[in-house]
Design a protein around this motif. Sequence first.
Motif, short mmCIF file in Angstrom:
data_model
loop_
_atom_site.label_atom_id
_atom_site.label_comp_id
_atom_site.label_asym_id
_atom_site.label_seq_id
_atom_site.Cartn_x
_atom_site.Cartn_y
_atom_site.Cartn_z
N ASP A 190 -2.73 -19.62 3.86
CA ASP A 190 -1.28 -19.46 3.63
C ASP A 190 -1.05 -18.65 2.38
O ASP A 190 -1.74 -18.83 1.38
CB ASP A 190 -0.63 -20.84 3.46
CG ASP A 190 -0.61 -21.59 4.78
OD1 ASP A 190 -0.40 -20.93 5.82
OD2 ASP A 190 -0.86 -22.81 4.75
N GLY A 191 -0.06 -17.76 2.45
CA GLY A 191 0.28 -16.95 1.29
C GLY A 191 1.01 -15.70 1.72
O GLY A 191 1.31 -15.52 2.90
N GLU A 192 1.26 -14.84 0.74
CA GLU A 192 1.96 -13.59 1.03
C GLU A 192 0.94 -12.47 1.16
O GLU A 192 -0.05 -12.43 0.42
CB GLU A 192 2.93 -13.29 -0.13
CG GLU A 192 4.19 -12.63 0.34
CD GLU A 192 5.20 -12.45 -0.78
OE1 GLU A 192 5.62 -11.31 -0.98
OE2 GLU A 192 5.55 -13.44 -1.46
N GLU A 193 1.21 -11.54 2.09
CA GLU A 193 0.25 -10.46 2.32
C GLU A 193 0.57 -9.22 1.50
O GLU A 193 1.73 -8.96 1.17
CB GLU A 193 0.19 -10.12 3.81
CG GLU A 193 -0.47 -11.22 4.63
CD GLU A 193 -0.68 -10.84 6.07
OE1 GLU A 193 -0.88 -9.66 6.37
OE2 GLU A 193 -0.64 -11.76 6.92
N LEU A 194 -0.47 -8.47 1.22
CA LEU A 194 -0.38 -7.30 0.37
C LEU A 194 -1.36 -6.24 0.90
O LEU A 194 -2.44 -6.61 1.36
CB LEU A 194 -0.83 -7.76 -1.04
CG LEU A 194 -0.74 -6.82 -2.20
CD1 LEU A 194 0.73 -6.51 -2.50
CD2 LEU A 194 -1.38 -7.48 -3.43
N SER A 195 -0.96 -4.97 0.84
CA SER A 195 -1.88 -3.90 1.26
C SER A 195 -2.34 -3.14 0.03
O SER A 195 -1.51 -2.55 -0.67
CB SER A 195 -1.18 -2.93 2.21
OG SER A 195 -0.65 -3.62 3.33
N VAL A 196 -3.65 -3.16 -0.23
CA VAL A 196 -4.19 -2.43 -1.38
C VAL A 196 -5.11 -1.34 -0.84
O VAL A 196 -6.15 -1.64 -0.24
CB VAL A 196 -4.94 -3.37 -2.34
CG1 VAL A 196 -5.53 -2.59 -3.50
CG2 VAL A 196 -4.00 -4.46 -2.85
N LEU A 197 -4.70 -0.09 -1.02
CA LEU A 197 -5.49 1.04 -0.52
C LEU A 197 -6.13 1.74 -1.70
O LEU A 197 -5.51 1.86 -2.77
CB LEU A 197 -4.58 2.03 0.23
CG LEU A 197 -4.20 1.65 1.66
CD1 LEU A 197 -3.21 0.50 1.69
CD2 LEU A 197 -3.62 2.84 2.41
N ALA A 198 -7.37 2.21 -1.49
CA ALA A 198 -8.06 2.90 -2.58
C ALA A 198 -8.86 4.07 -2.02
O ALA A 198 -9.46 3.95 -0.94
CB ALA A 198 -9.00 1.95 -3.30
N LEU A 199 -8.88 5.18 -2.76
CA LEU A 199 -9.76 6.28 -2.39
C LEU A 199 -11.15 5.91 -2.89
O LEU A 199 -11.29 5.41 -4.02
CB LEU A 199 -9.29 7.59 -3.04
CG LEU A 199 -7.90 8.05 -2.61
CD1 LEU A 199 -7.48 9.27 -3.41
CD2 LEU A 199 -7.87 8.35 -1.12
N VAL A 200 -12.15 6.18 -2.06
CA VAL A 200 -13.51 5.79 -2.42
C VAL A 200 -14.47 6.92 -2.07
O VAL A 200 -14.41 7.49 -0.98
CB VAL A 200 -13.94 4.53 -1.60
CG1 VAL A 200 -15.40 4.19 -1.85
CG2 VAL A 200 -13.05 3.34 -1.92
N SER A 201 -15.34 7.27 -3.02
CA SER A 201 -16.50 8.10 -2.67
C SER A 201 -17.65 7.67 -3.56
O SER A 201 -17.50 7.54 -4.77
CB SER A 201 -16.21 9.60 -2.78
OG SER A 201 -16.41 10.09 -4.05
N GLY A 202 -18.78 7.40 -2.92
CA GLY A 202 -19.93 6.85 -3.65
C GLY A 202 -19.53 5.52 -4.25
O GLY A 202 -19.07 4.63 -3.55
#
Length: 433
Positions: A190-202
């Motif tokens: 239970d809780g509130e949802e969040l979208s965390v996006l990150a650019l990734v290389s290596g």
Amino acid sequence: MNVLVIGKGGREHALVWKLKQSPRVTQVFCAPGNAGTALDGVNVPIEANDVDGLIRFAKKERIVLTVVGPEDPLSHGIVDHFRKAALTIFGPTKAAAQLEASKAFAKKLMRDADVPTAEFRVFDHPEPARTFIETREYPVVVKADGLAAGKGVMVCATKQEALAAVERIMVREEFGRAAGRQVVIEKRLDGEELSVLALVSGRTIIPLAPAQDHKRALDNDEGPNTGGMGAYSPAPLATPALLDEIESHALVPTVHALKRRRTPFRGVLYAGVIVTNQGPRILEYNCRFGDPETQPVLMRLKTDLFELLLATAEDRLSELVDKPLEWDPRPAVCVVMASQGYPGSYPKGKLITGLEEAALLPNVKVFHAGTKFEGGHTMTDGGRVLGVTALGETLAEAKRHAYDAVAKIHFAGACYRRDIADKALKKSVVSGP
Ligand code: GLY
């Protein structure tokens, strides 16, 4: 320089629109695109899964960067094929894209890497799955292992619902044989949802501004799950301390684990997070930009997106870590207008009017999703039709601007939620980026 975006949704329109703003970009092609990408770029009639056709096109037009929008081509290895053809492409390889394409793979990797996530079991036969459900003392979520167009995750209130979910996924194979070969059953959080996006290389990770999606079809988070009916950024829930915790306890160990397995991640890593009383937990990972989160996030991004995506695709994101991303401090709100019946079956070919009037409003951008241009008119052509996105000095103003634009647009059966961003508006502090 010519760029190619693959896909035809609102996320792809936002990518085309933002990439076109780069001074280094001449032309942005979109395959196959929609009526909106045709206005901000150039549509190419090649489907997202036609890898050979896309490679031929990229070579012919000397495309310097291809950006993959949806998960399907990633899970089929489009990145591996492009790289083999010496073409630069933004997105993870087929092996790294398993993180989204197989829920069982993602959960096992999270467990091995000590990433906070709900306790779970994986089953490849319905009978032990049923026994597990019968003996649980807590509500569960049942997930088809493979890609199911966002429909393979069932949040269950009762044992009966969970048993029915196993039946649908494994016995009736409603999401396809491959997707239903295994199920993941996990404890419901239970809780509130969040979208965390990150650019990734290596090993380099550059988080983007956090956003919140609205997955249910109806106001007050009621009705069936959808691909997303609206989003806003930033999310007041995402304090700097919470984002640090998500980065260090989830993104870093996940990226390192993939690298240790010799399947390093390159692209955008999207953590679907639930913020519980015990802290953030990862619900799932996606390997591509979120839709509709990308629309408000890119509306606020000031840094050159082309530079960021090219550096990621060329595995030199580390060169950019000391240059913080620049964001418009103003919040952005995106309201999705959908066809009547979505996420179930819906009609297509309805005339859309009012787009020009909406576009005249300041700080508004109407991103197209399921639209097509036919006989001089813009028509509906999908479930989610438009992502009406606006900036405002405050979240309340951004919401007002977005709904003012929505009010100008009409098509038969248009449906949308009236409460996008209300959850955040009830919270008092809005923190950056
Ligand atoms: N907005 C949910 C997703 O992109 O999967």
